[in-house]
Design a protein around this motif. Structure first.
Motif, PDB file in Angstrom:
ATOM      1  N   ARG A 123     -16.827   6.929   0.415  1.00 35.82           N
ATOM      2  CA  ARG A 123     -16.994   6.049  -0.735  1.00 35.82           C
ATOM      3  C   ARG A 123     -16.562   6.726  -2.032  1.00 35.82           C
ATOM      4  NH1 ARG A 123     -22.758   2.867   0.352  1.00 35.82           N
ATOM      5  NH2 ARG A 123     -22.163   1.977   2.373  1.00 35.82           N
ATOM      6  N   LEU A 124     -16.315   8.034  -1.974  1.00 33.35           N
ATOM      7  CA  LEU A 124     -15.890   8.739  -3.178  1.00 33.35           C
ATOM      8  C   LEU A 124     -14.477   8.338  -3.582  1.00 33.35           C
ATOM      9  CD1 LEU A 124     -17.248  12.344  -2.509  1.00 33.35           C
ATOM     10  CD2 LEU A 124     -18.169  10.630  -4.089  1.00 33.35           C
ATOM     11  N   PHE A 125     -13.606   8.110  -2.593  1.00 30.32           N
ATOM     12  CA  PHE A 125     -12.217   7.750  -2.875  1.00 30.32           C
ATOM     13  C   PHE A 125     -11.823   6.526  -2.066  1.00 30.32           C
ATOM     14  CE2 PHE A 125     -12.590  12.368  -3.462  1.00 30.32           C
ATOM     15  CZ  PHE A 125     -12.255  12.456  -4.815  1.00 30.32           C
ATOM     16  N   PRO A 126     -12.404   5.359  -2.375  1.00 32.92           N
ATOM     17  CA  PRO A 126     -12.052   4.151  -1.627  1.00 32.92           C
ATOM     18  C   PRO A 126     -10.627   3.716  -1.917  1.00 32.92           C
ATOM     19  CG  PRO A 126     -13.414   3.587  -3.509  1.00 32.92           C
ATOM     20  CD  PRO A 126     -13.388   5.084  -3.438  1.00 32.92           C
ATOM     21  N   MET A 127     -10.054   2.991  -0.979  1.00 28.17           N
ATOM     22  CA  MET A 127      -8.706   2.467  -1.128  1.00 28.17           C
ATOM     23  C   MET A 127      -8.705   1.363  -2.185  1.00 28.17           C
ATOM     24  SD  MET A 127      -6.209   1.111   1.906  1.00 28.17           S
ATOM     25  CE  MET A 127      -7.252  -0.281   2.394  1.00 28.17           C
ATOM     26  N   PRO A 128      -7.995   1.551  -3.315  1.00 29.81           N
ATOM     27  CA  PRO A 128      -7.993   0.515  -4.352  1.00 29.81           C
ATOM     28  C   PRO A 128      -6.977  -0.580  -4.031  1.00 29.81           C
ATOM     29  CG  PRO A 128      -6.704   2.394  -5.098  1.00 29.81           C
ATOM     30  CD  PRO A 128      -7.233   2.753  -3.724  1.00 29.81           C
ATOM     31  N   ILE A 129      -7.378  -1.828  -4.272  1.00 33.72           N
ATOM     32  CA  ILE A 129      -6.514  -2.988  -4.064  1.00 33.72           C
ATOM     33  C   ILE A 129      -6.718  -3.921  -5.248  1.00 33.72           C
ATOM     34  CG2 ILE A 129      -5.968  -4.942  -2.558  1.00 33.72           C
ATOM     35  CD1 ILE A 129      -7.330  -3.405  -0.274  1.00 33.72           C
TER      36      ILE A 129
ATOM     37  N   LEU B 135       0.216  -8.435  -3.841  1.00 33.34           N
ATOM     38  CA  LEU B 135      -0.975  -7.641  -4.119  1.00 33.34           C
ATOM     39  C   LEU B 135      -0.549  -6.174  -4.130  1.00 33.34           C
ATOM     40  CD1 LEU B 135      -3.535  -9.366  -1.721  1.00 33.34           C
ATOM     41  CD2 LEU B 135      -3.830  -9.180  -4.198  1.00 33.34           C
ATOM     42  N   LEU B 136      -1.219  -5.364  -4.939  1.00 30.89           N
ATOM     43  CA  LEU B 136      -0.898  -3.947  -5.035  1.00 30.89           C
ATOM     44  C   LEU B 136      -2.078  -3.109  -4.554  1.00 30.89           C
ATOM     45  CD1 LEU B 136       0.711  -3.916  -8.609  1.00 30.89           C
ATOM     46  CD2 LEU B 136       1.919  -3.909  -6.418  1.00 30.89           C
ATOM     47  N   GLY B 137      -1.779  -1.956  -3.974  1.00 27.15           N
ATOM     48  CA  GLY B 137      -2.842  -1.067  -3.523  1.00 27.15           C
ATOM     49  C   GLY B 137      -2.298   0.309  -3.215  1.00 27.15           C
ATOM     50  N   PHE B 138      -3.201   1.179  -2.776  1.00 32.24           N
ATOM     51  CA  PHE B 138      -2.789   2.533  -2.419  1.00 32.24           C
ATOM     52  C   PHE B 138      -3.703   3.043  -1.320  1.00 32.24           C
ATOM     53  CE2 PHE B 138      -2.630   7.125  -2.655  1.00 32.24           C
ATOM     54  CZ  PHE B 138      -1.269   7.357  -2.733  1.00 32.24           C
ATOM     55  N   PRO B 139      -3.134   3.582  -0.219  1.00 34.21           N
ATOM     56  CA  PRO B 139      -3.969   4.092   0.872  1.00 34.21           C
ATOM     57  C   PRO B 139      -4.466   5.499   0.567  1.00 34.21           C
ATOM     58  CG  PRO B 139      -1.654   4.330   1.442  1.00 34.21           C
ATOM     59  CD  PRO B 139      -1.695   3.686   0.083  1.00 34.21           C
ATOM     60  N   THR B 140      -5.763   5.679   0.436  1.00 25.17           N
ATOM     61  CA  THR B 140      -6.310   6.990   0.094  1.00 25.17           C
ATOM     62  C   THR B 140      -6.651   7.823   1.323  1.00 25.17           C
ATOM     63  OG1 THR B 140      -8.485   5.939  -0.117  1.00 25.17           O
ATOM     64  CG2 THR B 140      -7.224   6.249  -2.132  1.00 25.17           C
TER      65      THR B 140
ATOM     66  N   LEU C 112       0.856  -1.182   0.000  1.00 27.71           N
ATOM     67  CA  LEU C 112       0.000   0.000   0.000  1.00 27.71           C
ATOM     68  C   LEU C 112       0.899   1.241   0.000  1.00 27.71           C
ATOM     69  CD1 LEU C 112      -2.688  -1.091   2.629  1.00 27.71           C
ATOM     70  CD2 LEU C 112      -3.125  -0.598   0.216  1.00 27.71           C
ATOM     71  N   LEU C 113       1.320   1.655  -1.179  1.00 28.35           N
ATOM     72  CA  LEU C 113       2.315   2.733  -1.243  1.00 28.35           C
ATOM     73  C   LEU C 113       2.426   3.270  -2.663  1.00 28.35           C
ATOM     74  CD1 LEU C 113       4.823   0.911  -2.588  1.00 28.35           C
ATOM     75  CD2 LEU C 113       5.098   0.219  -0.221  1.00 28.35           C
ATOM     76  N   ASN C 114       3.206   4.332  -2.814  1.00 27.40           N
ATOM     77  CA  ASN C 114       3.536   4.862  -4.136  1.00 27.40           C
ATOM     78  C   ASN C 114       4.483   3.887  -4.829  1.00 27.40           C
ATOM     79  OD1 ASN C 114       2.257   7.523  -4.360  1.00 27.40           O
ATOM     80  ND2 ASN C 114       3.524   8.094  -2.610  1.00 27.40           N
ATOM     81  N   TRP C 115       4.059   3.373  -5.983  1.00 25.53           N
ATOM     82  CA  TRP C 115       4.890   2.378  -6.661  1.00 25.53           C
ATOM     83  C   TRP C 115       4.520   2.350  -8.141  1.00 25.53           C
ATOM     84  CZ3 TRP C 115       9.170   0.221  -5.052  1.00 25.53           C
ATOM     85  CH2 TRP C 115       9.718  -0.839  -5.779  1.00 25.53           C
TER      86      TRP C 115
END
Length: 290
Positions: free
Chosen positions: A142-148, A117-122, A97-100
């Motif tokens: 819900r407008l900017f959920p954390m994508p995984i 797994l890839l994701g980003f903490p919003t 969960l990071l910039n990558w």
């Protein structure tokens, strides 16, 4: 699920506290002074500017031990190489969960491709001493959920299980089928923005310099044009298609907003500068390979 949150900064502390309160078997990995503070007081949380601080007794560890169902890594981009070495001998899926912007390949080459797994903490917040200050609306919106997502874009049982675990903890999350493109798009926008803010001395100072904002937009457009895939989310196409003058006005307004003030765009730090440079290196690498 048995979880390890690797990284006890703002987001790692916040996510581990939420998961703990939701009844998950979660540990938080920390080092140095942060480890000592967590052992004394647990994770200390406050919403916004509220004087009310609550303590969440999340178990903390200095080194990852044993097997986990999921390891969530929340560190800066330039710290990933060192983290990978410590994860190579562990069991369990690893959610970065990071910039990558480099894709899953260099991660999987060290810890095993099947684990990534890839994701980003919003969510966002700040550290006030040892108190994590956050906005509940940013965490749960819900407008900017954390994508995984899975590196290959599939919907798998482990992806669904991971998203569900965060949702049960009150953290808005969603499965993203184009996670690698999402991360590259974010980097294409974030690196010119962060570098321009740092060069100007802060977001408001940048907003007061329309020529600098114009140069920043042109760099964003160059980065997006160099991407191997279309931008994700598709809304970022606007950076390529809207008139430059309109984008300058919109971004100057954003830079003066409270959102920008609370997003960490308030000046340079050695760690932030190192992260931006590593992300820029990753973007240059995929531009060369296009």
């Amino acid at each position: 699920m048995k979880l390890l949150v690797y990284g006890a900064g703002v987001l790692g502390s916040l996510l581990s506290a939420r998961l703990h309160e939701a009844g998950h078997d979660v540990s938080l990995l920390a080092r140095g002074e942060r480890l000592a503070a967590l052992r004394r007081h647990g994770v200390r949380l406050a919403e916004g500017d509220s004087p009310a601080v609550r303590r969440v007794p999340v178990p903390v560890v200095e080194h990852p031990v044993g097997g986990y169902d999921l390891i969530a890594v929340l560190v800066r981009t330039h710290q990933v190489d060192a983290v990978l070495e410590s994860l190579a001998g562990l069991e369990g899926d690893v959610l970065f969960l990071l910039n990558w912007a480099a894709g899953a390949e260099p991660l999987g080459a060290v810890i095993g491709h099947e684990r990534v797994l890839l994701g980003f903490p919003t969510a966002a917040g700040t550290m006030d001493g040892d108190v994590v200050r956050y906005r509940a609306t940013n965490l749960m919106t819900r407008l900017f959920p954390m994508p995984i997502g899975e590196p290959g874009g599939r919907t798998t049982p482990r992806l669904e299980r991971t998203v569900r675990a965060f949702r049960t903890a009150g953290i808005s999350a969603k499965a993203e089928p184009q996670m690698d493109a999402w991360l590259k798009t974010h980097a294409a926008f974030e690196v010119p923005l962060g570098q321009a803010v740092n060069a100007a001395g802060g977001p408001v100072a940048l907003a007061d310099d329309p020529d600098a904002v114009r140069g920043m937009i042109r760099l964003m457009r160059q980065n997006l044009a160099a991407m191997p895939t279309p931008p994700v989310p598709r809304g970022f196409v606007a950076l390529q298609t809207l008139p430059e003058g309109l984008l300058v006005a919109v971004l100057r307004r954003f830079l003066r907003s409270s959102t920008a003030a609370h997003s960490g765009l308030d000046g340079a730090s050695p760690a932030a500068a190192a992260e931006l440079e590593r992300m820029a290196e990753q973007m240059r690498a995929y531009a060369r390979g296009r």
